[in-house]
Design an enzyme around this catalytic site. Structure first.
Site, PDB file in Angstrom:
ATOM      1  N   LYS A  77       0.588  -0.997  -0.173  1.00 51.11           N
ATOM      2  CA  LYS A  77       0.186  -0.087  -0.138  1.00 51.11           C
ATOM      3  C   LYS A  77       0.920   1.282   0.041  1.00 51.11           C
ATOM      4  CE  LYS A  77      -4.552  -0.742   0.461  1.00 51.11           C
ATOM      5  NZ  LYS A  77      -5.538  -0.221  -0.590  1.00 51.11           N
ATOM      6  N   ASP A 124      -7.889  -0.143   7.206  1.00 52.08           N
ATOM      7  CA  ASP A 124      -7.942  -1.167   7.855  1.00 52.08           C
ATOM      8  C   ASP A 124      -6.502  -1.380   8.495  1.00 52.08           C
ATOM      9  OD1 ASP A 124      -6.621  -3.627   6.475  1.00 52.08           O
ATOM     10  OD2 ASP A 124      -7.193  -2.369   4.787  1.00 52.08           O
TER      11      ASP A 124
END
Length: 402
Positions: A77, A124
């Site tokens: 990410k 998350d």
């Protein structure tokens, strides 16, 4: 188990009128890659060939891009977060991102011009960690909101990077809305891969950031062209970016068969593909799935535009498939390399293994055109970012209780 899998197939589209994948193509990916390479921590992540697994499953080859090594953060990410922040700063300074490698973007000259910025996001875990890491490296601030039920380990990893991070009582999509409200209220910069009308610049840059992963994979394959690429989707930003890259790289007529997989508790891309009515379709509620990184109920507008025109198959599947993928990659065949892959990272490998091994899925396997000549590429997008849960699933065969 057959009824647990749902598929939507789109016939291959070619010709004019398709959503352009140019921004995700090789030329721009090289620029993105150059930015990432300028960071001292940069190292190319491994592309792992698994000939033993390929033989066991009856396909020609399987390669898995192992993103657990990315910038020491155990997930891919950061590629999107770091590049989008770089692009935002470049735009603010009125220069091209090629003029802002790490050495310059962290210089006192640039710091004086920028002042102190605060970047805010909802996550998350993996995306927020990437944003916090980038803000820390660039001497800026970050605020991170996490959805209800997020792992304490992921929270602590983000806080260790200097972020003001907290677990909220919201689901993922409501946490995104909360982050955006705070950005508007306090003048912070929203860094999110979920896009909507009026908010597409930064999500688009995040998606471009992910192309470093795809570009590396192509170079590591050394001319071997995959016949099949399997990608996991949350909001669809990574899936859209990588689909866009390979569609641009090979051309739509010759590109690999691209299949998108999602947890059936958070299958907003599948639902949107199934409806095929020109609208985005959402999943609400808590979306209780072990694939925390994919527990997203609202598609990224840009990601969906790419997938609608350039992906072939959309799969909704149960959690146990991802758990199987974790075990398959973590317990390799003789001679294969072990890959520690988290719940979201192992989703595609688990799906491939189940489809190739389960006779009840013969029809699905035929729809996907998987056979002994198939050359498969998957992306393990995270390692054991929640180590306690990883061991619970891989060692004990247990799922968390929701």
């Amino acid at each position: 188990m057959r009824e647990a899998f749902k598929i939507v197939h789109y016939d291959r589209k070619t010709g004019e009128g398709l959503y352009s994948t140019g921004r995700f193509g090789k030329e721009n990916a090289e620029k993105v890659h150059a930015y990432h390479k300028s960071f001292p921590e940069y190292q190319e992540t491994p592309l792992v060939g698994l000939p033993g697994l390929a033989g066991q499953l009856g396909v020609k080859s399987i390669h898995v891009k192992d993103e657990s090594y990315r910038f020491g953060l155990n997930a891919f990410k950061v590629l999107g977060g770091s590049y989008s922040i770089g692009r935002y700063i470049a735009k603010r300074l009125g220069v091209d991102i090629s003029e802002l490698p790490y050495e310059r973007i962290t210089s006192s000259e640039v710091q004086e011009k920028l002042g102190q910025l605060t970047f805010v996001t909802a996550t998350d875990g993996n995306h927020g960690r990437g944003v916090a890491w980038t803000a820390n490296r660039l001497n800026q601030k970050s605020v991170v909101f996490m959805p209800k039920g997020s792992a304490e380990e992921r929270l602590q990893n983000i806080q260790a990077l200097g972020a003001d991070a907290s677990i909220t009582e919201f689901n993922y999509d409501d946490a995104v809305r909360h982050a955006n409200e705070c950005a508007e209220k306090y003048g912070w910069v929203m860094v999110q891969d979920t896009s909507w009308e009026g908010y597409e610049d930064i999500p688009g840059w995040i998606m471009e950031g992910y192309t470093t992963m795809a570009l590396e994979a192509v170079k590591q394959l050394g001319g071997e062209k995959p016949t099949h690429i399997f990608l996991q989707a949350g909001v669809g930003a990574m899936a859209g970016a990588v689909t866009g890259f390979f569609s641009s790289y090979y051309g739509d007529e010759d590109r690999p068969i691209i299949t998108i997989v999602e947890p059936n508790k958070a299958d907003c891309i599948y639902r949107t593909a199934k409806a095929a009515d020109g609208k985005l379709h959402f999943v609400g509620g808590e979306m209780n799935t072990i694939m925390a990184g994919l527990a997203c109920g609202e598609p990224c507008t840009i990601g969906w535009r790419v997938l609608k025109d350039h992906a072939d198959n959309f799969i909704s599947m149960p959690d146990w498939v991802a758990a199987k993928g974790m075990r398959v990659l973590g317990n390799p065949m003789a001679g294969d390399t072990k890959i520690v892959s988290g719940e979201s990272g192992a989703a595609t490998a688990g799906f491939v293994a189940e489809v190739m091994q389960n006779p009840a899925l013969d029809e699905l396997r035929a729809q996907l055109k998987l056979d002994e000549n198939s050359r498969i590429l998957c992306f393990s997008t995270e390692g054991d970012t929640d180590r306690e849960n990883y061991r619970r699933i891989v060692w004990d065969g247990l799922f968390p209780s929701f």
